[in-house]
Design an enzyme around this catalytic site. Structure first.
Site, mmCIF file in Angstrom:
data_model
loop_
_atom_site.group_PDB
_atom_site.id
_atom_site.type_symbol
_atom_site.label_atom_id
_atom_site.label_comp_id
_atom_site.label_asym_id
_atom_site.label_seq_id
_atom_site.Cartn_x
_atom_site.Cartn_y
_atom_site.Cartn_z
ATOM 1 N N TYR A 123 0.836 -1.203 0.000
ATOM 2 C CA TYR A 123 0.000 0.000 0.000
ATOM 3 C C TYR A 123 0.873 1.256 0.000
ATOM 4 O O TYR A 123 0.656 2.170 -0.781
ATOM 5 C CB TYR A 123 -0.920 -0.022 1.223
ATOM 6 C CG TYR A 123 -1.939 1.078 1.251
ATOM 7 C CD1 TYR A 123 -3.167 0.927 0.615
ATOM 8 C CD2 TYR A 123 -1.684 2.274 1.913
ATOM 9 C CE1 TYR A 123 -4.114 1.936 0.638
ATOM 10 C CE2 TYR A 123 -2.617 3.287 1.939
ATOM 11 C CZ TYR A 123 -3.838 3.113 1.304
ATOM 12 O OH TYR A 123 -4.768 4.126 1.332
ATOM 13 N N HIS A 154 1.376 4.142 -3.046
ATOM 14 C CA HIS A 154 1.113 5.562 -2.813
ATOM 15 C C HIS A 154 2.378 6.410 -2.952
ATOM 16 O O HIS A 154 2.294 7.584 -3.300
ATOM 17 C CB HIS A 154 0.444 5.762 -1.449
ATOM 18 C CG HIS A 154 -1.016 5.475 -1.489
ATOM 19 N ND1 HIS A 154 -1.515 4.190 -1.448
ATOM 20 C CD2 HIS A 154 -2.078 6.297 -1.591
ATOM 21 C CE1 HIS A 154 -2.827 4.237 -1.524
ATOM 22 N NE2 HIS A 154 -3.201 5.505 -1.610
ATOM 23 N N TYR A 211 -3.217 15.709 1.668
ATOM 24 C CA TYR A 211 -3.875 14.406 1.802
ATOM 25 C C TYR A 211 -2.936 13.507 2.579
ATOM 26 O O TYR A 211 -1.823 13.232 2.144
ATOM 27 C CB TYR A 211 -4.148 13.847 0.409
ATOM 28 C CG TYR A 211 -5.121 12.693 0.310
ATOM 29 C CD1 TYR A 211 -5.447 11.888 1.392
ATOM 30 C CD2 TYR A 211 -5.705 12.387 -0.907
ATOM 31 C CE1 TYR A 211 -6.331 10.836 1.269
ATOM 32 C CE2 TYR A 211 -6.596 11.336 -1.051
ATOM 33 C CZ TYR A 211 -6.912 10.569 0.046
ATOM 34 O OH TYR A 211 -7.783 9.523 -0.068
ATOM 35 N N TRP A 267 -7.530 3.668 -10.491
ATOM 36 C CA TRP A 267 -6.773 3.568 -9.238
ATOM 37 C C TRP A 267 -7.422 2.557 -8.300
ATOM 38 O O TRP A 267 -6.758 1.743 -7.689
ATOM 39 C CB TRP A 267 -6.665 4.949 -8.578
ATOM 40 C CG TRP A 267 -5.906 4.915 -7.288
ATOM 41 C CD1 TRP A 267 -6.427 4.898 -6.026
ATOM 42 C CD2 TRP A 267 -4.482 4.850 -7.113
ATOM 43 N NE1 TRP A 267 -5.430 4.846 -5.083
ATOM 44 C CE2 TRP A 267 -4.219 4.819 -5.732
ATOM 45 C CE3 TRP A 267 -3.414 4.836 -8.005
ATOM 46 C CZ2 TRP A 267 -2.927 4.763 -5.216
ATOM 47 C CZ3 TRP A 267 -2.133 4.783 -7.481
ATOM 48 C CH2 TRP A 267 -1.898 4.747 -6.106
ATOM 49 N N TRP A 268 -8.740 2.623 -8.181
ATOM 50 C CA TRP A 268 -9.447 1.674 -7.322
ATOM 51 C C TRP A 268 -9.168 0.234 -7.768
ATOM 52 O O TRP A 268 -8.925 -0.637 -6.940
ATOM 53 C CB TRP A 268 -10.943 1.926 -7.354
ATOM 54 C CG TRP A 268 -11.402 3.142 -6.624
ATOM 55 C CD1 TRP A 268 -10.687 3.935 -5.772
ATOM 56 C CD2 TRP A 268 -12.701 3.714 -6.694
ATOM 57 N NE1 TRP A 268 -11.462 4.966 -5.313
ATOM 58 C CE2 TRP A 268 -12.711 4.857 -5.864
ATOM 59 C CE3 TRP A 268 -13.862 3.388 -7.387
ATOM 60 C CZ2 TRP A 268 -13.843 5.643 -5.691
ATOM 61 C CZ3 TRP A 268 -14.987 4.172 -7.210
ATOM 62 C CH2 TRP A 268 -14.964 5.292 -6.373
#
EC number: 5.1.3.32
Length: 97
Positions: A11, A15, A34, A69-70
């Site tokens: 993860y 990112h 963010y 992206w999902w």
């Protein structure tokens, strides 16, 4: 949001290499900051965004970049049938401007 067990590094790596077009899309929609935090004990992800204007990332569900992206992230986290991350809205109980 919930991360699948053992997927913290994957993860983080994904990112760390956030797609430029996704970053641009977020900025164009008022997201100036963010952060995502991880709770090791529960595999819970908590996201915080600084947003200007009326929009934000939650308004981008129909955007093709977001959908892509999902799909890219779906193998390492809990998702809904449309690959969007399973998330629970939280009630703000304190804010200090």
């Amino acid at each position: 949001m919930k991360l699948n067990k053992g997927q913290k590094e994957a993860y983080k790596e994904r990112h760390d290499q956030l797609w430029p077009e996704l970053k641009q899309l977020l900025k164009e929609n008022g997201v100036s900051e963010y952060s995502i935090f991880f709770d090791e004990e529960t595999s819970t992800l908590f996201a915080f965004q600084k947003v200007s204007g009326d929009g934000g990332s939650q308004d981008l569900a129909n955007n093709d970049i977001v959908k892509k992206w999902w799909a890219f992230m779906a193998d390492i986290m809990q998702t809904n049938p449309d690959n969007s991350p399973v998330s629970v809205p939280l009630e703000e109980v304190f804010y200090m401007p």
